[in-house]
Design a protein around this motif. Structure first.
Motif, PDB file in Angstrom:
ATOM      1  N   VAL A 124      39.413  41.098  55.294  1.00 39.46           N
ATOM      2  CA  VAL A 124      38.377  40.475  54.484  1.00 39.46           C
ATOM      3  C   VAL A 124      38.504  41.001  53.061  1.00 39.46           C
ATOM      4  CG1 VAL A 124      35.883  40.224  54.194  1.00 39.46           C
ATOM      5  CG2 VAL A 124      36.875  40.291  56.477  1.00 39.46           C
ATOM      6  N   SER A 125      38.316  40.138  52.099  1.00 40.75           N
ATOM      7  CA  SER A 125      38.394  40.518  50.694  1.00 40.75           C
ATOM      8  C   SER A 125      37.310  41.529  50.348  1.00 40.75           C
ATOM      9  CB  SER A 125      38.221  39.271  49.814  1.00 40.75           C
ATOM     10  OG  SER A 125      38.063  39.639  48.475  1.00 40.75           O
ATOM     11  N   CYS A 126      37.625  42.430  49.451  1.00 36.54           N
ATOM     12  CA  CYS A 126      36.639  43.411  48.985  1.00 36.54           C
ATOM     13  C   CYS A 126      35.518  42.725  48.216  1.00 36.54           C
ATOM     14  CB  CYS A 126      37.311  44.455  48.089  1.00 36.54           C
ATOM     15  SG  CYS A 126      38.492  45.470  48.955  1.00 36.54           S
ATOM     16  N   ASN A 127      35.787  41.575  47.645  1.00 35.92           N
ATOM     17  CA  ASN A 127      34.793  40.862  46.851  1.00 35.92           C
ATOM     18  C   ASN A 127      33.986  39.852  47.664  1.00 35.92           C
ATOM     19  OD1 ASN A 127      35.564  42.163  44.483  1.00 35.92           O
ATOM     20  ND2 ASN A 127      37.219  40.713  44.141  1.00 35.92           N
ATOM     21  N   ALA A 164      26.338  37.242  41.525  1.00 37.67           N
ATOM     22  CA  ALA A 164      26.718  36.567  40.278  1.00 37.67           C
ATOM     23  C   ALA A 164      26.393  35.075  40.369  1.00 37.67           C
ATOM     24  CB  ALA A 164      28.202  36.757  40.010  1.00 37.67           C
ATOM     25  N   THR A 165      26.167  34.464  39.214  1.00 35.61           N
ATOM     26  CA  THR A 165      25.859  33.035  39.182  1.00 35.61           C
ATOM     27  C   THR A 165      27.017  32.221  39.744  1.00 35.61           C
ATOM     28  OG1 THR A 165      24.610  33.431  37.165  1.00 35.61           O
ATOM     29  CG2 THR A 165      25.108  31.161  37.664  1.00 35.61           C
ATOM     30  N   GLU A 166      28.238  32.616  39.409  1.00 39.16           N
ATOM     31  CA  GLU A 166      29.417  31.873  39.869  1.00 39.16           C
ATOM     32  C   GLU A 166      29.562  31.983  41.383  1.00 39.16           C
ATOM     33  OE1 GLU A 166      31.807  29.183  39.156  1.00 39.16           O
ATOM     34  OE2 GLU A 166      30.523  29.718  37.515  1.00 39.16           O
ATOM     35  N   THR A 167      29.230  33.135  41.966  1.00 39.87           N
ATOM     36  CA  THR A 167      29.269  33.282  43.422  1.00 39.87           C
ATOM     37  C   THR A 167      28.268  32.343  44.062  1.00 39.87           C
ATOM     38  OG1 THR A 167      29.846  35.618  43.153  1.00 39.87           O
ATOM     39  CG2 THR A 167      29.030  34.935  45.311  1.00 39.87           C
TER      40      THR A 167
END
Length: 112
Positions: A64-67, A106-109
């Motif tokens: 899984v990605s850290c982000n 975050a808004t983009e997330t």
């Protein structure tokens, strides 16, 4: 370590590097076939010598990605937008309301 199945391109990489290790082709020929620089082909050779087939696989494959947003937070956001009064919120306004509810991202997330 668990066995990860190789994709077609990874298998092709492994086959070319394996033939290079066996002496059938040179480092330069292997690098041309793989579209790499000679130095990168040499690094792949060393990796395959140490790790076998797993040497051509990216080390983060299957992780899984850290982000990545945690499942708990994602469920809270989906539940938030499931409420009738929140369905027509834009991402920026929704982020303000989520921040007030104790969910930070975050808004983009949120937009994604």
């Amino acid at each position: 370590m668990e066995e990860i199945k190789l994709t077609a391109s990874e298998q092709e990489r492994y086959d070319v590097i394996r033939s290079c290790l066996d002496g059938d082709i040179t480092n330069r020929e292997a690098s041309i076939r793989l579209g790499l620089k000679v130095r990168q082909a040499q690094n792949l050779k060393r990796s395959v010598e140490r790790e076998g087939k797993m040497g051509v696989v990216h080390k983060l494959k299957g992780r899984v990605s850290c982000n990545a947003t945690s499942e708990g937070v994602a469920k809270k956001v989906v539940a938030f937008f499931g409420q009738k009064k929140h369905r027509d919120f834009g991402p920026t306004f929704a982020l303000e309301k989520l921040t007030n509810a104790g969910i930070a991202m975050a808004t983009e997330t949120l937009r994604l």
